[in-house]
Scaffold this motif. Structure first.
Motif, PDB file in Angstrom:
ATOM      1  N   ILE A  50     -20.894  -3.958  -7.386  1.00 46.78           N
ATOM      2  CA  ILE A  50     -20.912  -4.742  -6.141  1.00 46.78           C
ATOM      3  C   ILE A  50     -21.840  -5.940  -6.317  1.00 46.78           C
ATOM      4  O   ILE A  50     -22.935  -5.806  -6.873  1.00 46.78           O
ATOM      5  CB  ILE A  50     -21.408  -3.866  -4.963  1.00 46.78           C
ATOM      6  N   VAL A  51     -21.372  -7.095  -5.853  1.00 48.79           N
ATOM      7  CA  VAL A  51     -22.252  -8.273  -5.758  1.00 48.79           C
ATOM      8  C   VAL A  51     -22.503  -8.508  -4.274  1.00 48.79           C
ATOM      9  O   VAL A  51     -21.577  -8.832  -3.523  1.00 48.79           O
ATOM     10  CB  VAL A  51     -21.607  -9.523  -6.396  1.00 48.79           C
ATOM     11  N   ALA A  52     -23.736  -8.307  -3.844  1.00 51.96           N
ATOM     12  CA  ALA A  52     -24.094  -8.516  -2.438  1.00 51.96           C
ATOM     13  C   ALA A  52     -24.537  -9.960  -2.238  1.00 51.96           C
ATOM     14  O   ALA A  52     -25.340 -10.484  -3.019  1.00 51.96           O
ATOM     15  CB  ALA A  52     -25.232  -7.574  -2.046  1.00 51.96           C
ATOM     16  N   ILE A  53     -24.000 -10.599  -1.191  1.00 48.32           N
ATOM     17  CA  ILE A  53     -24.457 -11.959  -0.857  1.00 48.32           C
ATOM     18  C   ILE A  53     -25.669 -11.817   0.057  1.00 48.32           C
ATOM     19  O   ILE A  53     -25.564 -11.290   1.172  1.00 48.32           O
ATOM     20  CB  ILE A  53     -23.354 -12.774  -0.153  1.00 48.32           C
ATOM     21  N   THR A  54     -26.807 -12.236  -0.433  1.00 51.33           N
ATOM     22  CA  THR A  54     -28.040 -12.111   0.359  1.00 51.33           C
ATOM     23  C   THR A  54     -28.035 -13.166   1.473  1.00 51.33           C
ATOM     24  O   THR A  54     -27.403 -14.222   1.303  1.00 51.33           O
ATOM     25  CB  THR A  54     -29.289 -12.326  -0.507  1.00 51.33           C
ATOM     26  N   ARG A  55     -28.739 -12.837   2.533  1.00 49.31           N
ATOM     27  CA  ARG A  55     -29.342 -11.557   2.797  1.00 49.31           C
ATOM     28  C   ARG A  55     -28.420 -10.649   3.608  1.00 49.31           C
ATOM     29  O   ARG A  55     -28.496  -9.433   3.523  1.00 49.31           O
ATOM     30  CB  ARG A  55     -30.646 -11.778   3.595  1.00 49.31           C
ATOM     31  N   GLY A  56     -27.511 -11.258   4.376  1.00 46.21           N
ATOM     32  CA  GLY A  56     -26.687 -10.494   5.307  1.00 46.21           C
ATOM     33  C   GLY A  56     -25.814  -9.434   4.648  1.00 46.21           C
ATOM     34  O   GLY A  56     -25.484  -8.426   5.256  1.00 46.21           O
ATOM     35  N   GLY A  57     -25.438  -9.664   3.383  1.00 43.93           N
ATOM     36  CA  GLY A  57     -24.567  -8.707   2.715  1.00 43.93           C
ATOM     37  C   GLY A  57     -25.294  -7.482   2.191  1.00 43.93           C
ATOM     38  O   GLY A  57     -24.655  -6.512   1.762  1.00 43.93           O
ATOM     39  N   LEU A  58     -26.640  -7.503   2.232  1.00 43.74           N
ATOM     40  CA  LEU A  58     -27.392  -6.405   1.595  1.00 43.74           C
ATOM     41  C   LEU A  58     -27.191  -5.060   2.289  1.00 43.74           C
ATOM     42  O   LEU A  58     -27.026  -4.038   1.621  1.00 43.74           O
ATOM     43  CB  LEU A  58     -28.884  -6.762   1.559  1.00 43.74           C
ATOM     44  N   VAL A  59     -27.221  -5.054   3.610  1.00 44.89           N
ATOM     45  CA  VAL A  59     -27.086  -3.770   4.331  1.00 44.89           C
ATOM     46  C   VAL A  59     -25.663  -3.222   4.185  1.00 44.89           C
ATOM     47  O   VAL A  59     -25.487  -2.063   3.780  1.00 44.89           O
ATOM     48  CB  VAL A  59     -27.514  -3.922   5.810  1.00 44.89           C
ATOM     49  N   PRO A  60     -24.610  -4.022   4.451  1.00 48.49           N
ATOM     50  CA  PRO A  60     -23.261  -3.501   4.200  1.00 48.49           C
ATOM     51  C   PRO A  60     -23.066  -3.069   2.749  1.00 48.49           C
ATOM     52  O   PRO A  60     -22.425  -2.047   2.487  1.00 48.49           O
ATOM     53  CB  PRO A  60     -22.346  -4.688   4.542  1.00 48.49           C
ATOM     54  N   ALA A  61     -23.642  -3.803   1.797  1.00 53.76           N
ATOM     55  CA  ALA A  61     -23.487  -3.447   0.378  1.00 53.76           C
ATOM     56  C   ALA A  61     -24.118  -2.091   0.085  1.00 53.76           C
ATOM     57  O   ALA A  61     -23.573  -1.286  -0.684  1.00 53.76           O
ATOM     58  CB  ALA A  61     -24.104  -4.526  -0.513  1.00 53.76           C
ATOM     59  N   ALA A  62     -25.256  -1.798   0.700  1.00 53.44           N
ATOM     60  CA  ALA A  62     -25.918  -0.503   0.485  1.00 53.44           C
ATOM     61  C   ALA A  62     -25.036   0.631   1.016  1.00 53.44           C
ATOM     62  O   ALA A  62     -24.895   1.679   0.372  1.00 53.44           O
ATOM     63  CB  ALA A  62     -27.278  -0.488   1.180  1.00 53.44           C
ATOM     64  N   ILE A  63     -24.435   0.410   2.194  1.00 48.00           N
ATOM     65  CA  ILE A  63     -23.569   1.448   2.778  1.00 48.00           C
ATOM     66  C   ILE A  63     -22.320   1.649   1.906  1.00 48.00           C
ATOM     67  O   ILE A  63     -21.935   2.772   1.594  1.00 48.00           O
ATOM     68  CB  ILE A  63     -23.201   1.070   4.235  1.00 48.00           C
ATOM     69  N   LEU A  64     -21.718   0.538   1.463  1.00 47.26           N
ATOM     70  CA  LEU A  64     -20.514   0.634   0.622  1.00 47.26           C
ATOM     71  C   LEU A  64     -20.835   1.296  -0.713  1.00 47.26           C
ATOM     72  O   LEU A  64     -20.054   2.113  -1.211  1.00 47.26           O
ATOM     73  CB  LEU A  64     -19.925  -0.760   0.378  1.00 47.26           C
ATOM     74  N   ALA A  65     -21.970   0.950  -1.298  1.00 45.00           N
ATOM     75  CA  ALA A  65     -22.354   1.524  -2.595  1.00 45.00           C
ATOM     76  C   ALA A  65     -22.484   3.038  -2.475  1.00 45.00           C
ATOM     77  O   ALA A  65     -22.031   3.788  -3.347  1.00 45.00           O
ATOM     78  CB  ALA A  65     -23.656   0.905  -3.079  1.00 45.00           C
ATOM     79  N   ARG A  66     -23.055   3.491  -1.377  1.00 44.43           N
ATOM     80  CA  ARG A  66     -23.213   4.932  -1.159  1.00 44.43           C
ATOM     81  C   ARG A  66     -21.854   5.597  -0.985  1.00 44.43           C
ATOM     82  O   ARG A  66     -21.553   6.625  -1.597  1.00 44.43           O
ATOM     83  CB  ARG A  66     -24.097   5.153   0.073  1.00 44.43           C
ATOM     84  N   GLU A  67     -21.005   5.016  -0.173  1.00 47.90           N
ATOM     85  CA  GLU A  67     -19.707   5.635   0.114  1.00 47.90           C
ATOM     86  C   GLU A  67     -18.775   5.599  -1.095  1.00 47.90           C
ATOM     87  O   GLU A  67     -17.981   6.506  -1.294  1.00 47.90           O
ATOM     88  CB  GLU A  67     -19.025   4.945   1.312  1.00 47.90           C
TER      89      GLU A  67
END
Ligand SMILES: O=P(O)(O)OC[C@H]1O[C@H](OP(=O)(O)OP(=O)(O)O)[C@H](O)[C@@H]1O
Ligand code: HPA
Ligand SMILES: [Mg+2]
Length: 175
Positions: A50-67
């Motif tokens: 996953i490439v997260a676009i900071t900063r707003g993408g960080l929280v959704p990216a963490a949830i997606l990475a877990r799922e």
């Protein structure tokens, strides 16, 4: 947003002709929508990372990475807004090298699509996913969950706090 200035910001927003509606999002709602996004993306994987676009993408990216059980996470650091004022998009840090094939790019939303265009140019073969999309940016996103109108400003849970809410009748009286 300045600390303790939500009321001021909401009044500013009402005066801003571009954003006539506010759309506050709770942590629960964001979590539920990010998990709904994960269900859709799970069918399209597997993903290399996953490439997260900071900063707003960080929280959704963490949830997606877990799922999605993704452990390889990179960032692309882009800044486009100073609160609700748009600026030139500045690329502060580039992501992984290559064309992005098999990778997932994640952001909280697309609005005008300006940020998405910068990142898409860097990783043209990556899959672009956001939780929210506005009509102007929608064509740049491969998968998203919720569309809101262009004149809406989304308030993410990390930008807001619980406050007294003025009754709608009183707000309307002042207009
Ligand atoms: O489609 P656009 O018009 O480009 O707008 C969407 C982008 O704007 C916001 O980021 P911002 O630049 O405010 O930075 P932040 O994520 O660090 O808050 C948001 O998180 C998206 O990345
Ligand atoms: O509606 C929005 N909300 C939060 N950040 C944003 N960046 C662009 N549009 C928005
Ligand atoms: Mg952003």
């Amino acid at each position: 947003m300045k600390p303790n200035s939500q009321v001021v910001e909401l009044q500013d927003m009402a005066e801003n002709p571009s954003f006539r509606k506010d759309f506050p999002v709770s942590w629960e709602e964001l979590h539920r929508n990010a998990r709904a996004l994960a269900w859709r993306l799970a069918e399209l994987g597997p993903w290399k990372g996953i490439v997260a676009i900071t900063r707003g993408g960080l929280v959704p990216a963490a949830i997606l990475a877990r799922e999605l059980d993704v452990r390889l996470i990179d960032t692309v650091c882009v800044s486009t807004y100073d609160h609700q004022d748009k600026r030139e998009s500045k690329l502060l840090k580039a992501p992984i090298e290559g064309d992005g094939e098999g990778w997932l790019i994640v952001d909280d939303l697309v609005d005008t699509g300006r940020t998405a265009r910068v990142v898409r140019d860097l990783l043209p073969k990556a899959h672009f996913a956001t939780v929210y999309a506005k009509p102007a940016g929608r064509p740049l996103v491969d998968t998203f969950i919720t569309e809101v109108s262009q004149d809406t400003w989304i308030f993410f849970p990390w930008d807001i706090e619980y406050r007294y809410a003025e009754p709608i009748a009183e707000i309307r009286q002042k207009r």
